[in-house]
Write an enzyme that holds these catalytic residues in place. Sequence first.
Site, PDB file in Angstrom:
ATOM      1  N   SER A   1       0.971  -1.403   0.043  1.00  0.00           N
ATOM      2  CA  SER A   1       0.162  -0.012  -0.021  1.00  0.00           C
ATOM      3  C   SER A   1       0.859   1.380  -0.014  1.00  0.00           C
ATOM      4  CB  SER A   1      -1.031  -0.024   1.118  1.00  0.00           C
ATOM      5  OG  SER A   1      -2.289   1.093   1.019  1.00  0.00           O
TER       6      SER A   1
ATOM      7  N   ASP B   1      -8.952  -4.879  -5.817  1.00  0.00           N
ATOM      8  CA  ASP B   1      -8.629  -4.000  -4.957  1.00  0.00           C
ATOM      9  C   ASP B   1      -9.900  -3.261  -4.427  1.00  0.00           C
ATOM     10  OD1 ASP B   1      -7.366  -2.020  -3.186  1.00  0.00           O
ATOM     11  OD2 ASP B   1      -5.311  -2.416  -3.960  1.00  0.00           O
TER      12      ASP B   1
ATOM     13  N   HIS C   1      -7.671  -5.619  -1.511  1.00  0.00           N
ATOM     14  CA  HIS C   1      -6.398  -4.810  -0.970  1.00  0.00           C
ATOM     15  C   HIS C   1      -5.485  -5.566   0.126  1.00  0.00           C
ATOM     16  CE1 HIS C   1      -3.962  -1.312  -0.523  1.00  0.00           C
ATOM     17  NE2 HIS C   1      -3.683  -1.372   0.592  1.00  0.00           N
TER      18      HIS C   1
END
Length: 818
Positions: free
Chosen positions: A670, A743, A777
């Site tokens: 991330s 995601d 994610h």
Amino acid sequence: MRHLPLLFCLLAITVSHHLFAQDDVGYKTPPKAIADMLLAKKSPAVSVDNKANWMLLLESSNYPSVEELARPEWKIAGLRINPANFTPSRQNFVNNLLLRQIATGKEFSISGLPAPLFASAIRWSPSYKKIAFVHTTANRADLYVIDVATQKAVKISKSPLNTLTGTYSWLDDNTLLYQAAPKPAAAAPPRPALPKGPTVQENVGKAVPRPTFQDLIKSPYDEELFEFFATTQLVRNTNGNETKIGQPAMYSLVSLSPDKKLLLQRILKKPFSYSVPASGFPSSYFITDLNGRVVKQLADIPSQETAPGGNDNVLMAPRAFEWRDDEPATAVWCTPLDSGLIKKNVEYHDAVYALSAPFSGEPKLLFKTKMRYRGITWGNAGLAIVTEGLTGKQLTQMDRYNPITEDLERLITRNTTNAYANPGFPVTTRNQYGKDVLLLTDNGNKILLNNQVGSSSKGDLPFLLSYDVHTKKADTLWRCSEGYFETVTAVLDADKLVLLTERQSEKEVPNYWIKNLRLRIADRQLTFFTNPYPQLEGVTKEKIKYKRADGVDLTGDLYLPKGYDAKRDGKLPVFIWAYPAEYNSAADAAQIRGSEHKYPLLNWGSPVFYVTQGYAVLNNAEMPIVATSKDKKPNDDFIEQLMMNAEAAINALDSLGVGDKNRVAVGGHSYGAFMTANLLAHTKLFKAGIARSGAYNRSLTPFGFQSEDRNYWEAPDLYNKMSPFNYANNIKSPLLLVHGEMDNNTGTFPIQSERMYNAIKGNGGTARYLSLPYESHGYQGRENILHLLAEQLSWLDKYVKNAPATTKAETGDGKKGF
């Protein structure tokens, strides 16, 4: 010579294949040591009743198969919906439940559990004599209740539950409230063969700055689907008998009053937004009785898409509706006093109001806050603890509120980044209404504060405080011993100071203990969980400390392979894993965070796996980004500080004699992936990088990211400079890009990795893009994760461990920059 054109064409086809085709189809697996650690059986989670008579053990399987992730789902209004059973898709379930009698240590299986079990939302009843849970199957969700005394589970629901916007609540030991599906899933509106027309959005002259949310409503058909799946029927179930409450509606909040006679409801309404998720849709707040009759409408709330952008700005409307936990039926909420704009020059920014049954009078002003109101923990008629704060200034404050005198007094103000000054959170207990309220001691003059982190100059040492709300004096009742990481998970008896704790060290797996601080008797061990990772026996862990060039102190968790001897074996290839954090204070950034005495429980994303493969792993390498003056923000020097952080870490490992500074990889997930790409774009410190699920072009997150609240048009140079996509031509170290193809995180759309890969490839760099099917994610699928671990190791081995020696001509001085 006549054959040369043909040979040239064959060569061109071969080169083209390696550039564009997927030349390795199918799932890979990492070495057995890594696979065994990933799939090792986890210790159960633990929940204990209020008197420490019974312990509930919750066992979970590790990772679902990709086949399970591939089941159909709708992505609508910020929700991910299983269309077959009115539940969220991609849930984590408990697969077995056991009860243990704490006094004897005897363990009991529970009869009547469904097999296989997919349990969630597991909660004790008000008396702790029963336990409820939701069991989800392929086509419905049901509510079960366990009788603790008989260790027997029974299904009590007749109607299938809808758990998309809520689950259930206990009314008493025999009665529960829940949301049921009023229609079968098969009745969902079918997708039309042809759309009724184009999808149209329009804005007329009003600024509506919104984050880049994912999974939003995109068409009229999505609106129909959302309304169908979000509509539920409230049900009261007493001993298995169901009674409907009111009419079906799109409930997003159903909260039972402390006296169990009323419901506080939030009901979503049209028009649905195409810019914000369901949590931001227009809504109305009502108070009803248990038959569904409206007693009072409290407010109509417009769509959140009309809220101003920026940290600490809020919608100009009431918010934070809740019941006052220490009174029978008093509704409480907050209203902004600054039109929702935190920069407005006013003394008070929020006001908190209350309205008590029968709700016929005017709301009563309780208090005003000088910062944004964050919440309240109720105690009794004379005490509550209020929290207020400012995200933009990294400030938080704890206040004492006296409901009798209406005084609001500041107790503790600190920077949110000042970990050493964090006193912890108030300990709560259940009151006569079954609500969690402040646990008060010394005739109501003191509260207990539990800090389960306990940052200090010696590392994390959790503690329990007794805090006098009048004198503001704190006394430490207990603090974790050095050499361990131990946290208080429950205060079982405040008078006798009997505590339930979880204790671990770098060599001891977490286990639960009972401590008696008054009697000072030996701690009693309740669980005896064993080491799930024999592969890590002999691996050393140390929290190392070092400085960066401007003097800011940094730390990281260093793992070295089993049997490694620096003098004998020389310096190792290095894998650094990190995640940047912003600070307004250099002193806060320099504080020590984390404990070297935590047992390394591994999840799928951990870099520690690779210590078994001959790497020195520096996990949690600190990457602070600090405001360098009062008129600057942290990100104003983002790139320069990243470079200092990275260089300091590499030099520290080199000076310890364990890390080869010419064989270093960096990675992150991330925002850590964003960091990784920037380090490869702006330095020559690293042989390779691994960037997972990141955002690389900040013009695609134009209304802020992380703690940055300036938008793209206010600070275009900053956004452009911080975007590694703009410097893809400078990325020459090999970069492995990974992204879940589904995601759902704000800002990290898969197109970020796709475009980054193409930019590097188009400029002649070395990159590989791994798109994990059906992953969000955070990754879940067993086959995907095993493949990821194999790919990461292959990348590290090829470009770091076994990389050819680097010459000075290739790296300049081997330090930063170009």
